[in-house]
Design a protein around this motif. Structure first.
Motif, PDB file in Angstrom:
ATOM      1  N   UNK A   1      12.801   3.180   3.561  1.00 52.99           N
ATOM      2  CA  UNK A   1      13.656   4.297   3.981  1.00 52.99           C
ATOM      3  C   UNK A   1      14.408   3.933   5.269  1.00 52.99           C
ATOM      4  N   UNK A   2      13.688   3.342   6.232  1.00 49.62           N
ATOM      5  CA  UNK A   2      14.321   2.926   7.482  1.00 49.62           C
ATOM      6  C   UNK A   2      15.376   1.867   7.254  1.00 49.62           C
ATOM      7  N   UNK A   3      15.083   0.919   6.366  1.00 52.44           N
ATOM      8  CA  UNK A   3      16.048  -0.121   6.034  1.00 52.44           C
ATOM      9  C   UNK A   3      17.302   0.493   5.434  1.00 52.44           C
ATOM     10  N   UNK A   4      17.118   1.432   4.522  1.00 53.70           N
ATOM     11  CA  UNK A   4      18.259   2.091   3.901  1.00 53.70           C
ATOM     12  C   UNK A   4      19.131   2.819   4.913  1.00 53.70           C
ATOM     13  N   UNK A   5      18.491   3.514   5.862  1.00 57.28           N
ATOM     14  CA  UNK A   5      19.249   4.222   6.898  1.00 57.28           C
ATOM     15  C   UNK A   5      20.113   3.249   7.706  1.00 57.28           C
ATOM     16  N   UNK A   6      19.529   2.112   8.083  1.00 61.85           N
ATOM     17  CA  UNK A   6      20.263   1.134   8.887  1.00 61.85           C
ATOM     18  C   UNK A   6      21.430   0.552   8.105  1.00 61.85           C
ATOM     19  N   UNK A   7      21.168   0.105   6.868  1.00 60.06           N
ATOM     20  CA  UNK A   7      22.200  -0.566   6.082  1.00 60.06           C
ATOM     21  C   UNK A   7      23.366   0.365   5.772  1.00 60.06           C
ATOM     22  N   UNK A   8      23.060   1.576   5.323  1.00 62.16           N
ATOM     23  CA  UNK A   8      24.116   2.514   4.945  1.00 62.16           C
ATOM     24  C   UNK A   8      24.914   2.961   6.170  1.00 62.16           C
ATOM     25  N   UNK A   9      24.205   3.259   7.269  1.00 65.56           N
ATOM     26  CA  UNK A   9      24.885   3.756   8.465  1.00 65.56           C
ATOM     27  C   UNK A   9      25.761   2.689   9.113  1.00 65.56           C
ATOM     28  N   UNK A  10      25.233   1.464   9.219  1.00 67.42           N
ATOM     29  CA  UNK A  10      26.032   0.383   9.830  1.00 67.42           C
ATOM     30  C   UNK A  10      27.247   0.073   8.980  1.00 67.42           C
ATOM     31  N   UNK A  11      27.088   0.099   7.661  1.00 67.39           N
ATOM     32  CA  UNK A  11      28.221  -0.140   6.779  1.00 67.39           C
ATOM     33  C   UNK A  11      29.274   0.948   6.947  1.00 67.39           C
ATOM     34  N   UNK A  12      28.839   2.205   7.007  1.00 71.44           N
ATOM     35  CA  UNK A  12      29.772   3.317   7.216  1.00 71.44           C
ATOM     36  C   UNK A  12      30.475   3.191   8.574  1.00 71.44           C
ATOM     37  N   UNK A  13      29.727   2.780   9.600  1.00 73.16           N
ATOM     38  CA  UNK A  13      30.301   2.608  10.933  1.00 73.16           C
ATOM     39  C   UNK A  13      31.356   1.510  10.912  1.00 73.16           C
ATOM     40  N   UNK A  14      31.076   0.407  10.208  1.00 70.23           N
ATOM     41  CA  UNK A  14      32.019  -0.699  10.133  1.00 70.23           C
ATOM     42  C   UNK A  14      33.284  -0.295   9.379  1.00 70.23           C
ATOM     43  N   UNK A  15      33.107   0.446   8.293  1.00 69.08           N
ATOM     44  CA  UNK A  15      34.268   0.904   7.517  1.00 69.08           C
ATOM     45  C   UNK A  15      35.114   1.868   8.349  1.00 69.08           C
ATOM     46  N   UNK A  16      34.439   2.774   9.077  1.00 65.99           N
ATOM     47  CA  UNK A  16      35.125   3.748   9.925  1.00 65.99           C
ATOM     48  C   UNK A  16      35.944   3.031  11.005  1.00 65.99           C
ATOM     49  N   UNK A  17      35.351   1.996  11.603  1.00 68.42           N
ATOM     50  CA  UNK A  17      36.024   1.308  12.711  1.00 68.42           C
ATOM     51  C   UNK A  17      37.205   0.478  12.256  1.00 68.42           C
ATOM     52  N   UNK A  18      37.248   0.133  10.954  1.00 66.27           N
ATOM     53  CA  UNK A  18      38.353  -0.703  10.447  1.00 66.27           C
ATOM     54  C   UNK A  18      39.461   0.108   9.797  1.00 66.27           C
ATOM     55  N   UNK A  19      39.298   1.432   9.746  1.00 71.87           N
ATOM     56  CA  UNK A  19      40.340   2.284   9.151  1.00 71.87           C
ATOM     57  C   UNK A  19      41.556   2.342  10.073  1.00 71.87           C
TER      58      UNK A  19
END
Length: 305
Positions: A287-305
């Motif tokens: 569960x912790x791994x999933x939170x990190x992977x999904x959130x960091x990916x969303x953060x990276x996508x957000x920052x590149x928009x």
């Protein structure tokens, strides 16, 4: 090890090659994921994380020097700013490699790879401190979510928990912090020269640092060990082909897409650990791994928009 800021000079292009670019980024992420598993095998055999990191970087240096020799145009090697920021990048990647393999040696491939994947959080925190980025509610929420994921993954809320040692957790986070240093160094060096020139300097600095820190006897002994093919494969996949694949791929891929496919790295590393090294994860850790992977990916996508 796939993290994203604005691509260096000359790395953005659009059009029909986008699909091929995504394939190259996936290949780079897969190579980095497998290199974590190979590093796990070598450290389990008793090889020092510094020695393992040295051979990964040294073989990577040979590849980028060949790349630079084949494509010397626009290298920027006469620029003092290129050298300064490339040296900073080299210090970062030396710390990243060494702390990553230390975390694997003291814990597991899955935990180390996931903690390293949190590097963008450190990038944002440093950017906030130096006013390079404007804090927003979304960014702070993402950072808090990643921190929650780290707590669940490492189990630090359980006193005396033995699954993830403090050294494994600390080294994993330091590998992410070190990679954030590499990101900043590479980003600020990029306007002054070519990616291959930056990587050549960075890997040369890495090799110098790890020669100084490493065990000379073990470094020499690795050349005659039956495990030497693993050292070679680690260097080819973990620092040679992977960085070239990534630079070429990002040249043809939108950063948002690259951020999403980057999850191939920690997922493949984790699968390697479970299948080959017989590591295991609890439901809470997953569960912790999933939170990190999904959130960091969303953060990276957000920052590149």
């Amino acid at each position: 090890m796939v993290q994203h800021s604005s691509p260096p000079r000359g790395l953005r292009s659009a059009g029909s090659t986008a699909g091929l670019g995504t394939v190259f980024v996936v290949l780079a992420a897969l190579c980095w994921g497998l290199s974590g598993g190979i590093g796990g095998i070598l450290t389990a055999e008793g090889w020092s994380p510094v020695v393992v990191s040295f051979y990964r970087g040294a073989i990577g240096l040979l590849f980028v020097l060949l790349w630079l020799a084949l494509r010397p145009g626009g290298s920027g090697l006469a620029s003092s700013r290129l050298w300064f920021w490339s040296v900073i990048a080299g210090v970062g990647v030396a710390g990243n490699f060494s702390f990553y393999f230390l975390s694997i040696a003291e814990g597991s491939v899955a935990v180390a790879a996931t903690l390293m994947y949190s590097a963008p959080v450190f990038v944002y925190l440093v950017s906030f401190a130096f006013r390079l980025e404007k804090p927003t509610l979304f960014k702070w929420a993402a950072i808090a979510t990643v921190m929650l994921g780290v707590v669940l993954l490492t189990g630090i809320y359980e006193i005396g928990a033995g699954d993830v040692t403090p050294i494994a957790a600390g080294a994993g986070l330091l590998s992410g912090l070190s990679y954030a240093v590499f990101i900043f160094g590479f980003k600020y060096a990029a306007p002054h020269g070519s990616p291959q020139a930056i990587l050549a300097i960075a890997f040369a600095v890495l090799v110098g640092i790890l020669v100084w820190l490493g065990d000379a006897e073990q470094t020499v002994a690795a050349l005659g060990t039956p495990s030497w093919p693993l050292f070679v494969v680690l260097g080819v996949l973990g620092a040679g082909l992977s960085f070239i694949f990534y630079i070429v791929g990002l040249n043809r891929t939108a950063p948002a897409v690259a951020s999403i496919v980057a999850m191939v790295e920690p997922v493949s590393a984790s699968l390697f650990g479970v299948v080959v090294l017989n590591e295991s994860l609890t439901a809470v850790q997953i569960c912790g791994m999933g939170l990190i992977l999904v959130t960091v990916t969303a953060l990276s996508v957000y920052s590149s928009d």
